[in-house]
Design an enzyme around this catalytic site. Sequence first.
Site, mmCIF file in Angstrom:
data_model
loop_
_atom_site.group_PDB
_atom_site.id
_atom_site.type_symbol
_atom_site.label_atom_id
_atom_site.label_comp_id
_atom_site.label_asym_id
_atom_site.label_seq_id
_atom_site.Cartn_x
_atom_site.Cartn_y
_atom_site.Cartn_z
ATOM 1 N N GLU A 106 38.546 42.524 34.623
ATOM 2 C CA GLU A 106 38.161 41.555 34.569
ATOM 3 C C GLU A 106 36.407 41.955 34.410
ATOM 4 O OE1 GLU A 106 40.527 41.725 36.389
ATOM 5 O OE2 GLU A 106 41.752 39.894 36.590
ATOM 6 N N PHE A 114 47.762 33.612 49.102
ATOM 7 C CA PHE A 114 47.835 34.504 48.177
ATOM 8 C C PHE A 114 46.745 34.524 46.824
ATOM 9 C CE2 PHE A 114 49.696 35.950 44.196
ATOM 10 C CZ PHE A 114 49.961 37.333 44.601
ATOM 11 N N GLN A 115 46.141 35.591 46.719
ATOM 12 C CA GLN A 115 45.203 35.629 45.814
ATOM 13 C C GLN A 115 44.176 34.729 46.112
ATOM 14 O OE1 GLN A 115 46.897 36.029 41.858
ATOM 15 N NE2 GLN A 115 46.938 38.092 42.012
ATOM 16 N N LYS A 174 43.001 25.273 41.580
ATOM 17 C CA LYS A 174 44.399 24.860 41.056
ATOM 18 C C LYS A 174 44.760 23.547 40.699
ATOM 19 C CE LYS A 174 48.789 26.536 39.454
ATOM 20 N NZ LYS A 174 49.835 27.746 39.676
ATOM 21 N N MET A 216 22.918 62.933 34.806
ATOM 22 C CA MET A 216 21.927 62.467 35.428
ATOM 23 C C MET A 216 21.686 62.889 37.106
ATOM 24 S SD MET A 216 18.699 61.292 35.208
ATOM 25 C CE MET A 216 18.400 60.206 33.744
#
Lengths: 565, 166
Positions: A51, A113-114, A163, A479
């Site tokens: 993502e 969940f999630q 949802k 760096m």
Amino acid sequence: MKRLSGACAFIEALRCEGVKHVFGFPGGAVLDIFDAIMDAPDIEFILTRHEQGAVHAADGYARSSGKVGVCLVTSGPGATNTVTGIATAYMDSIPVVIFTGQVPTHLIGNDAFQEADIVGITRPCTKHNYLVKDIADLARVIKEAFYIARTGRSGPVLVDLPKDIMKDTIAFKYPDKVELDSYCPTYKGHLGQIKRIVDLILKSNKPVIYAGGGVIHSNASEELVNFARTMQVPVTTTLMGLGAFPSGDPLSLGMLGMHGTYAANMAVTDTDCLIAIGARFDDRVTGKIDEFAPKAKIIHIDIDPTSISKNVKVDLPVVGDCKMVLQGMLSQIREQKDEIRELHDHIRPWLECIDKWKKDQPLKYSQGSAIKPQYVIEMIDKLAPDDTIISTEVGQNQMWTAQFYKFQEPRLFLTSGGLGTMGYGFPAAIGAQVAFPDRTVIDIAGDGSIQMNIQELATVVQYNLPVKVMILNNGYLGMVRQWQALFYKKRYSQTSLAVSPDYVKLAEAYGARGLRVENPGDVKDAIQQALAIKGPVFVDFVVEPEEDVYPMVPAGAPINNMLLV
Amino acid sequence: MRHVVSVLVDNQAGVLSRVIGLFSGRGFNIESLSVAPTLDPTKSKMVITTTGNEQVLEQIKKQLNKLINVVKVIDYVGKEYVEREMIMVKVKAKDETRAEVLRIADIFRAKVVDISSNSYTLALTGDKGKLEGFIEILHPIGILDFIRTGTIVIEREMHTRRKLSL
């Protein structure tokens, strides 16, 4: 009116916004939307492999094309994985709209969940965000999200979609206009102030324009070039402003700040009139703030009032869109031919002084038996077509590109300036390649950064996106190693990348092409070969391991205090 | 310097946390805060009191104005305004102090809102100075419990130089 499911209404809303490409990754909470996407062949979905890659790709799409980038991910971990990408876009004011799935409304707050409170998590790193709790709000919220993302000081906006809202139905109507009584950015600059700016510049002896990313965001490059050339005022740009002013122009000073050019930093220290346009006096630009442009009257043009007098006290501020303010300045000077001629006369010694600085201390590096990374970048600049889009990762690769690649036009350079996100360049290049399938897109990477989003190799192969990744492989987190060498007695704590993959084999394992270059004599051929290949290519340049970026201003020092080669 | 800032916002979930986030994100402490809906139920007004240097406060005011849900920000520094706050104090009131507590309440024009055999609960409104004076006087007698609302302010219509203490 036909009733649509929330998911179909969502797709319809994207159509109304003219969205053609969406970057993202599916999951449980967004199954309905992904199902609807199957019936929307006019919207191309690009499946990234993480993502974070999706947001960076949407960001690269936005930076290169000027359109709003769109990203769609699932709830919970899908949403939290976008945070670095969102913060990156926020720091650089990039218009991106991120849609995240959410658990059904009745489960919100239940540790479902999630589930993640992504609206809470992203509150400090979005321009605005929304949780849609009623399907009746869906169309309005999406309209507002795109509007807020692209107007004013642009930035990322997140919309959280539970949802059940996507399953619910509604008679879909997309609003014609946005009604936000508390949000109305100022575009037109104050005329009196614009006049005062022009007067101040006309009276100055050593003017310098300091242009930032705002010039690119407002498409004001043409006006900037026009103004600077008419007045004969030299221009330095920030990292984000590279390309806003052609670096081949005699008035160009290159980048200023920590790794800026000698001429730019000396000019800003000596100027009596600093004209900041769409820049925000970042600490990497100013160095020690009390000694930044100490002799100058400071003019600041910015669309965001919070940028004005935030770090440096401004003498003459104008809130407004860079393009419109510059247009105002141009029409102001149209009648002042004599004054301009006078200005040209009395700033001649200043321009000569700047030319001397440029000649005395140009950007330079020495050739050796190993490949010099700066040389690779110069060769890429020489061989790649003029409209090539360059992205970078973060660190030495980024600074060398900023120094040695001569950007002549805006929107050709994609880099994470504010947040400094390693792993940005490769997915950003994907976004740019999607926006411009026929152009050459090159990610100039380091061997440290490239591994941070290397999974996107699968994406470029799947969509046959011919992104070229040029890895400046020095075996270090370069760096950080450079700072350790200069300020920590060469104690290289955790900066040596003792184990790295074989990038040629790795690229091949994903179905891309891989090349390795170990001799300076082969650099040119390898770049030509890579550019000629139709698909994605990784080129592993084995470069001088301990090459440093110069000039360098030590952190907290005034910017005329440079370490030179 | 002490600042009283009022912020007119959309009356929506999450707006308070956006506003507060600006203060906490800059390591700024909020001394007091009060929020309630306005006559227009879609808007709420917050009154925030804080102390800090001018430059940081200026930045916070600009940032507040930048929030999409913020309609208006007013800093009352330099303005004539009426300020009120309310406290409720539960004070120990045994035989020898029972009458004294009531006398103090009377002097400050506080109200007795609850009573028991060994305590009084007093409610008082006023500005910061008056409330702090009240607490100071009651302290030696014994404060059992104490609660204080945030400050609320309203701008004066008559801009006299002399502060009317009504």
